[in-house]
Enzyme design. Structure first.
Site, short mmCIF file in Angstrom:
data_model
loop_
_atom_site.label_atom_id
_atom_site.label_comp_id
_atom_site.label_asym_id
_atom_site.label_seq_id
_atom_site.Cartn_x
_atom_site.Cartn_y
_atom_site.Cartn_z
CG ASP A 96 -0.27 -0.47 2.50
OD1 ASP A 96 0.98 -0.43 2.57
OD2 ASP A 96 -0.98 -0.87 3.44
CG ASP B 144 -8.77 -1.75 12.35
OD1 ASP B 144 -7.79 -2.34 11.83
OD2 ASP B 144 -9.27 -0.73 11.85
CD GLU C 61 -8.66 1.17 7.74
OE1 GLU C 61 -8.45 0.23 8.52
OE2 GLU C 61 -8.19 2.31 7.92
C1 GLP Z 1 -0.91 0.26 8.44
C2 GLP Z 1 -0.43 -0.52 7.24
C3 GLP Z 1 -0.53 -2.01 7.47
C4 GLP Z 1 0.13 -2.38 8.78
C5 GLP Z 1 -0.57 -1.66 9.90
C6 GLP Z 1 0.02 -1.99 11.25
O1 GLP Z 1 -2.29 0.33 8.47
N1 GLP Z 1 -1.16 -0.19 6.07
O2 GLP Z 1 0.08 -2.71 6.39
O3 GLP Z 1 0.09 -3.77 8.98
O4 GLP Z 1 -0.45 -0.26 9.68
O5 GLP Z 1 1.16 -1.20 11.48
P1 GLP Z 1 2.19 -1.48 12.64
O6 GLP Z 1 3.00 -2.65 12.18
O7 GLP Z 1 3.01 -0.24 12.70
O8 GLP Z 1 1.42 -1.76 13.85
#
Ligand code: GLP
Length: 261
Positions: free
Chosen positions: A70, A139, A146
């Site tokens: 992404d 979440d 989402e």
């Molecule tokens: C964002 C990214 C996800 C990632 C998530 C969790 O939403 N788009 O790909 O898994 O954050 O991030 P973190 O690993 O910093 O908790």
């Protein structure tokens, strides 16, 4: 689905990195290894291990093609919070990958819908993703899918919800209003098409979502629960993330994996 629970984040990261490195090194189809990659703090330990293994000549990315999950809409590649910048800074600048083999969605594209369509085409042109590494939002989201995202979704533009904006505000001076409100993301269906999916999850703030993903049914409100339908999926986590699992679930997976960790 495999659930591999390690004592600490460091151990989980080392193990997952070793596992993926083994898959890359033993790939002998004669074709490049197509690897899907995430951003976020969760994969950082794995990326550190990749860099170390690459320096020690135990792992090469010369035959690897990457597709990131992404990117924010509206952030140029040079922006320190763009996922382009993150990937260069935390992995690609430090390993032997050819930059032309790195694919990241362009959130600055004039035609974002076309950008998403072309991304799916590029993945297909490489023969599909062999292994998609991912993280999980608090979440239960995968990539930027989402809650409520279609479990059949493909790469597209997505509006980020309040929980994600609040979680990612830590990278934008703590201000959720500074986090881009939209992103381009691979779909749940895109991830499910990968021949293998490996997810790294750590920390107590992920425990509630991990419980839902592992113990409850397939549900679009926890998009990572799609893994229950994947023929080859694995979640690697630390003890903190496993905290909300039932004792019975915890023991079951610990017992099944005890020969592997
Ligand atoms: C964002 C990214 C996800 C990632 C998530 C969790 O939403 N788009 O790909 O898994 O954050 O991030 P973190 O690993 O910093 O908790």
């Amino acid at each position: 689905m495999r659930l591999v629970i390690h004592q600490s984040y460091e151990k989980a990261s080392c193990w997952a990195a070793g596992y993926i490195a083994g898959r890359i090194s033993s790939h002998n189809s004669g074709k490049p290894f197509v690897l899907g990659l995430p951003t976020g703090s969760s994969p950082l330990g794995i990326y550190r291990e990749f860099i170390k293994m690459n320096r020690e000549k135990k792992l090469s990315f010369s035959q690897v093609r990457t597709f990131n999950m992404d990117e924010y809409v509206g952030l140029p590649a040079e922006h320190p919070q763009s996922y382009h910048y993150f990937m260069m800074d935390n992995l690609f600048n430090h390993v032997d990958i050819d930059r032309k083999h790195v694919h990241i969605l362009n959130g600055m594209a004039k035609d974002l819908v076309e950008e998403c369509r072309l991304y799916e085409e590029a993945i297909a042109a490489e023969g599909g993703i062999e292994l998609f590494l991912g993280g999980m939002g608090s979440d239960g989201h995968i990539a930027f899918n989402e809650p409520g995202s279609s479990l059949a979704s493909r790469t597209r533009i997505k509006t980020l919800n309040e929980e994600t904006l609040a979680a990612n505000a830590r990278f934008f001076e703590g201000d959720p209003s500074k986090v881009p409100a939209t992103a381009l993301t691979v779909g749940v269906g895109t991830v499910m098409d990968a021949r293998e999916v490996v997810i790294i999850v750590n920390g107590k703030n992920k425990a509630r979502a991990l419980k839902a993903v592992v113990e409850e049914g397939v549900n679009h409100m926890w998009t990572l629960s799609c893994l229950q339908m994947h023929p080859r999926a694995m979640i690697v986590c630390d003890e903190d993330a496993a905290e909300e699992l039932q004792v019975k679930t915890y023991r079951y997976f610990k017992n099944i994996e005890k020969a592997n960790i």
